[in-house]
Design an enzyme around this catalytic site. Sequence first.
Site, PDB file in Angstrom:
ATOM      1  N   HIS A  82     -53.465  38.480 -77.833  1.00 27.43           N
ATOM      2  CA  HIS A  82     -52.568  39.301 -78.654  1.00 27.43           C
ATOM      3  C   HIS A  82     -51.786  38.470 -79.662  1.00 27.43           C
ATOM      4  CE1 HIS A  82     -49.292  38.203 -75.830  1.00 27.43           C
ATOM      5  NE2 HIS A  82     -48.559  38.392 -76.889  1.00 27.43           N
ATOM      6  N   ASP A 140     -56.448  38.995 -71.996  1.00 24.97           N
ATOM      7  CA  ASP A 140     -55.610  38.519 -73.100  1.00 24.97           C
ATOM      8  C   ASP A 140     -55.756  37.003 -73.285  1.00 24.97           C
ATOM      9  OD1 ASP A 140     -53.760  38.584 -75.091  1.00 24.97           O
ATOM     10  OD2 ASP A 140     -52.039  39.070 -73.808  1.00 24.97           O
ATOM     11  N   SER A 234     -45.194  34.388 -75.530  1.00 25.11           N
ATOM     12  CA  SER A 234     -46.598  34.792 -75.383  1.00 25.11           C
ATOM     13  C   SER A 234     -47.533  33.622 -75.610  1.00 25.11           C
ATOM     14  CB  SER A 234     -46.956  35.851 -76.426  1.00 25.11           C
ATOM     15  OG  SER A 234     -46.205  36.998 -76.231  1.00 25.11           O
TER      16      SER A 234
END
Length: 282
Positions: A82, A140, A234
Site C-alpha cells: 500500500h 501487503d 507503514s
Amino acid sequence: MTVGVFVFFALLACTFVYAGVPHDVQSLGSSSDINNNEIQIINHENENEQKPINEQFPTAVLFGRTCGGTIISPTWILTAGHCTLFTSGRDILAGTNNTENGSGLRRRVKRLVIHPRFSVGPYWLDADRFNIKEVGARWDFLLAELESPLPLNGKTMAAAQLDDVARHSPGEEVGYAGFGAEEHGGVMREKMHVMDLEILADEECSNLVEFDKQDMICTRGRPPRYDSACNGDSGSGLIRNGKILGVASWVENDAHECRNGAKVIFSRVASVRDWIKEVTNI
Ligand SMILES: *[C@@H]1O[C@H](CO)[C@@H](O)[C@H](O)[C@H]1NC(C)=O
Ligand SMILES: *[C@@H]1O[C@H](CO)[C@@H](O)[C@H](O)[C@H]1NC(C)=O
C-alpha cells in the site's frame, strides 16, 4: 480523495504518542537494593538498548517520503504494497537516525514488484464517509530493487534475514523502527523511533473483520507504553533477533486515530517466502 488517502495511510502507518518516553525506564527498586553484580547483569541484558536506536535496527530504512522499509540484501528492500499509494517509492534512505540532516545514504529504486495478490479493503478511500473504523490490506508486500548496492557495514546498515517460521508464539517480543508521525494525520518525524511490541495469538485479532491469519500477524504494544503505529510507519519491518517477521500494514481503528494499545497488523513474511525468493533470488 486526499482525505481518504490520509486515512488509509494513517491506518497503515500508525505510531506513537508516547514515543518520547525513554525506553529504559524501569522499576529497579531503591538503589540500595542493587549491588554491583546486579548492575552488571542489568547492563548486559540491556546492551542492545543502549546502542543508538538506528544501530539496534540497522535494517530499517525510509522508503520514499512516507513509509518505512527493511533491507533484505544490498540491493533489495521489503516494504508494504500500500506504500505505492502514498509515495512514489523512487528512492530510499538507509543507515541513519535522522532524515533531515544529510546523514545516511540514499539509493534510487530501479524496480518495484508488488505482490500479485495485493488488495485493499472495501471503501478504504472513504473510511470517514462510511464510518469504517479500520481498513485492512491483503498480501501487503512490495519489493524494491535498488540501482546500486548499499555498502552494508553490519552496524548502521545491515540486511535482515527473512523469517520462515509459520507460526510464532504469543508473547514473543518484537519491535520495529521507523519515522512515522506522532499523531494521526501528522507529519513524518525527522528522528527514528522504536516501537516495542509482542506477538498476540491470531484469535486476539479475530474481532477485526479485515484480519486473516493466512497473510497477517497480530501484535500489540508491550507495557508500560503499549506502542502502536501511526501514519508513516507503514512498510516498517517487524524484527526479532535480526529477522524480519512482518511488514507494518494496518492498525485497529486506524481510520480515525493513532492510539497506544491499538493492535498493529503486519503482513506475514513467512507466508510469501517463496514469492520473495522467486523475485529476488534471496
Ligand atoms: C545517530 O546515529 C549515529 C550513527 O550510528 C550515532 O553515533 C548517534 O549516537 C545516533 N544518535 C542518536 C541520537 O541516536
Ligand atoms: C544527524 O542527526 C543525528 C541524530 O539526530 C546525529 O547523531 C548525527 O550526528 C547528525 N549528523 C549530521 C551530519 O549532522
